[in-house]
Structures are given as C-alpha cells and as structure tokens.
Design a protein around this motif. Structure first.
Motif, PDB file in Angstrom:
ATOM      1  N   ALA A  48       0.841  -1.204   0.000  1.00 19.03           N
ATOM      2  CA  ALA A  48       0.000   0.000   0.000  1.00 19.03           C
ATOM      3  C   ALA A  48       0.871   1.246   0.000  1.00 19.03           C
ATOM      4  N   LEU A  49       1.957   1.221   0.747  1.00 17.84           N
ATOM      5  CA  LEU A  49       2.874   2.359   0.797  1.00 17.84           C
ATOM      6  C   LEU A  49       3.509   2.607  -0.574  1.00 17.84           C
ATOM      7  N   GLN A  50       3.906   1.532  -1.267  1.00 19.28           N
ATOM      8  CA  GLN A  50       4.503   1.675  -2.599  1.00 19.28           C
ATOM      9  C   GLN A  50       3.515   2.281  -3.584  1.00 19.28           C
ATOM     10  N   ASN A  51       2.228   1.938  -3.443  1.00 14.87           N
ATOM     11  CA  ASN A  51       1.205   2.514  -4.319  1.00 14.87           C
ATOM     12  C   ASN A  51       0.873   3.947  -3.948  1.00 14.87           C
ATOM     13  N   LEU A  52       0.960   4.271  -2.659  1.00 13.50           N
ATOM     14  CA  LEU A  52       0.611   5.605  -2.186  1.00 13.50           C
ATOM     15  C   LEU A  52       1.661   6.646  -2.558  1.00 13.50           C
ATOM     16  N   VAL A  56       4.118  14.331  15.773  1.00 14.63           N
ATOM     17  CA  VAL A  56       4.621  14.877  14.517  1.00 14.63           C
ATOM     18  C   VAL A  56       3.530  15.640  13.780  1.00 14.63           C
ATOM     19  N   ARG A  57       3.871  16.827  13.310  1.00 16.40           N
ATOM     20  CA  ARG A  57       3.021  17.595  12.390  1.00 16.40           C
ATOM     21  C   ARG A  57       3.527  17.303  10.988  1.00 16.40           C
ATOM     22  N   PHE A  58       2.613  17.214  10.025  1.00 20.31           N
ATOM     23  CA  PHE A  58       3.031  16.963   8.652  1.00 20.31           C
ATOM     24  C   PHE A  58       2.275  17.848   7.676  1.00 20.31           C
ATOM     25  N   LEU A  59       2.899  18.042   6.533  1.00 17.57           N
ATOM     26  CA  LEU A  59       2.296  18.729   5.397  1.00 17.57           C
ATOM     27  C   LEU A  59       2.589  17.848   4.190  1.00 17.57           C
ATOM     28  N   ALA A  60       1.567  17.539   3.419  1.00 20.43           N
ATOM     29  CA  ALA A  60       1.735  16.651   2.274  1.00 20.43           C
ATOM     30  C   ALA A  60       1.117  17.256   1.022  1.00 20.43           C
ATOM     31  N   VAL A  61       1.791  17.047  -0.100  1.00 22.95           N
ATOM     32  CA  VAL A  61       1.264  17.420  -1.410  1.00 22.95           C
ATOM     33  C   VAL A  61       0.925  16.121  -2.117  1.00 22.95           C
ATOM     34  N   LEU A  62      -0.310  16.026  -2.568  1.00 22.59           N
ATOM     35  CA  LEU A  62      -0.762  14.832  -3.273  1.00 22.59           C
ATOM     36  C   LEU A  62      -1.164  15.201  -4.691  1.00 22.59           C
ATOM     37  N   VAL A  63      -0.990  14.258  -5.599  1.00 22.31           N
ATOM     38  CA  VAL A  63      -1.412  14.445  -6.987  1.00 22.31           C
ATOM     39  C   VAL A  63      -2.232  13.245  -7.411  1.00 22.31           C
ATOM     40  N   LYS A  64      -3.213  13.497  -8.247  1.00 17.96           N
ATOM     41  CA  LYS A  64      -4.041  12.403  -8.746  1.00 17.96           C
ATOM     42  C   LYS A  64      -3.452  11.958 -10.079  1.00 17.96           C
ATOM     43  N   GLN A  65      -2.946  10.724 -10.094  1.00 17.64           N
ATOM     44  CA  GLN A  65      -2.328  10.167 -11.295  1.00 17.64           C
ATOM     45  C   GLN A  65      -3.014   8.852 -11.626  1.00 17.64           C
ATOM     46  N   ASN A  66      -3.471   8.717 -12.854  1.00 20.67           N
ATOM     47  CA  ASN A  66      -4.182   7.510 -13.288  1.00 20.67           C
ATOM     48  C   ASN A  66      -5.348   7.177 -12.351  1.00 20.67           C
ATOM     49  N   GLY A  67      -6.051   8.204 -11.897  1.00 17.36           N
ATOM     50  CA  GLY A  67      -7.216   8.023 -11.051  1.00 17.36           C
ATOM     51  C   GLY A  67      -6.925   7.705  -9.594  1.00 17.36           C
ATOM     52  N   GLN A  68      -5.669   7.757  -9.187  1.00 17.54           N
ATOM     53  CA  GLN A  68      -5.290   7.408  -7.817  1.00 17.54           C
ATOM     54  C   GLN A  68      -4.503   8.553  -7.179  1.00 17.54           C
ATOM     55  N   GLN A  71      -1.692  10.067  -4.985  1.00 15.78           N
ATOM     56  CA  GLN A  71      -0.362   9.647  -4.556  1.00 15.78           C
ATOM     57  C   GLN A  71       0.366  10.811  -3.902  1.00 15.78           C
ATOM     58  N   LEU A  72       1.224  10.461  -2.944  1.00 21.24           N
ATOM     59  CA  LEU A  72       2.047  11.477  -2.297  1.00 21.24           C
ATOM     60  C   LEU A  72       3.142  11.928  -3.247  1.00 21.24           C
TER      61      LEU A  72
END
Length: 127
Positions: free
Chosen positions: A23-27, A96-108, A110-111
């Motif tokens: 799941a991590l590899q896909n995320l 821990v505080r976090f900030l993440a940028v995600l993008v939608k690629q091929n309908g999924q 991802q970080l």
C-alpha cells in the motif's frame, strides 16, 4: 480524500501487525520528495526501506487532518501521535506535524511531497 489518507496512515502503523508495504509503494509517487523531522531529504526508495526496518509501533493516532483539493492536486496537513519500541526495546513516543502534497495520477491519489516536524509543546513564560 482525507478519509483515505487517514485509513492508509493507520494501516501502515497498525500495532502488532505487519506494515502494508505494498500500500505504501502505491501511495508514494515515483518522484516523491520528503523532508523529515530530522531535516533530511528523502525519496520513495529511502522511505520504503525505512518503513521495512522501522521501529515497532504499539499505538498510532491521526489526531488531526485537514485537506484542500485543487483539481488533480491536494494539500493535506495534520498531527500524528504514536508510541512504540526502538530496536533495542526502549519505549518512545512521537508527536509529529506533517504537510503533504498529493497528486491524482491515473485516477489514484499519490504522495508527491511531504514535510514533517516534531511537535514541541510551547513553554509558557511567567508574566
């Protein structure tokens, strides 16, 4: 999207169970970039290797999460608290505080990038 983020984050650190590396590899996107709480720059390969050899987590909570979606990209921020045991068996806690940028690629989703920092409780000075 924030519910999926919480679910995947919790699954990765579920106490007493193997981490879901698949799941991590896909995320994580292939061109992922991270700056961790030790101020080190990391990549997908480093994060996967770290997750495989990481400490044993006894408890992990996503205490706060916020997400803003902008078309095929999003920003998520939040707060995670955890307890576990180091490789030598010594107990530890992490906040821990976090900030993440995600993008939608091929309908999924991802970080694409993350930054995390250790949460420090503000000390109040006497007036």
């Amino acid at each position: 999207m924030s519910r999926r983020w919480k679910t995947l984050t919790r699954r990765m650190f579920r106490p007493g169970r193997p981490k879901d590396i698949a799941a991590l590899q896909n995320l994580i996107s292939d061109d992922y970039l991270a700056v961790n709480f030790e101020n080190r720059v990391s990549s997908k390969e480093i994060e996967i290797a770290t997750a495989k050899n990481d400490a044993a987590w006894d408890a992990m909570n996503v205490d706060e999460i916020h997400a803003r979606v902008f078309g095929a990209s999003a920003i998520a921020s939040g707060f995670i608290s955890a307890q576990g045991k180091k490789t030598d068996g010594a107990p530890f806690t992490a906040k821990v505080r976090f900030l993440a940028v995600l993008v939608k690629q091929n309908g999924q989703w991802q970080l694409a990038a993350t930054q995390s920092s250790a949460l420090k409780v503000p000390q109040h000075s006497p007036n």
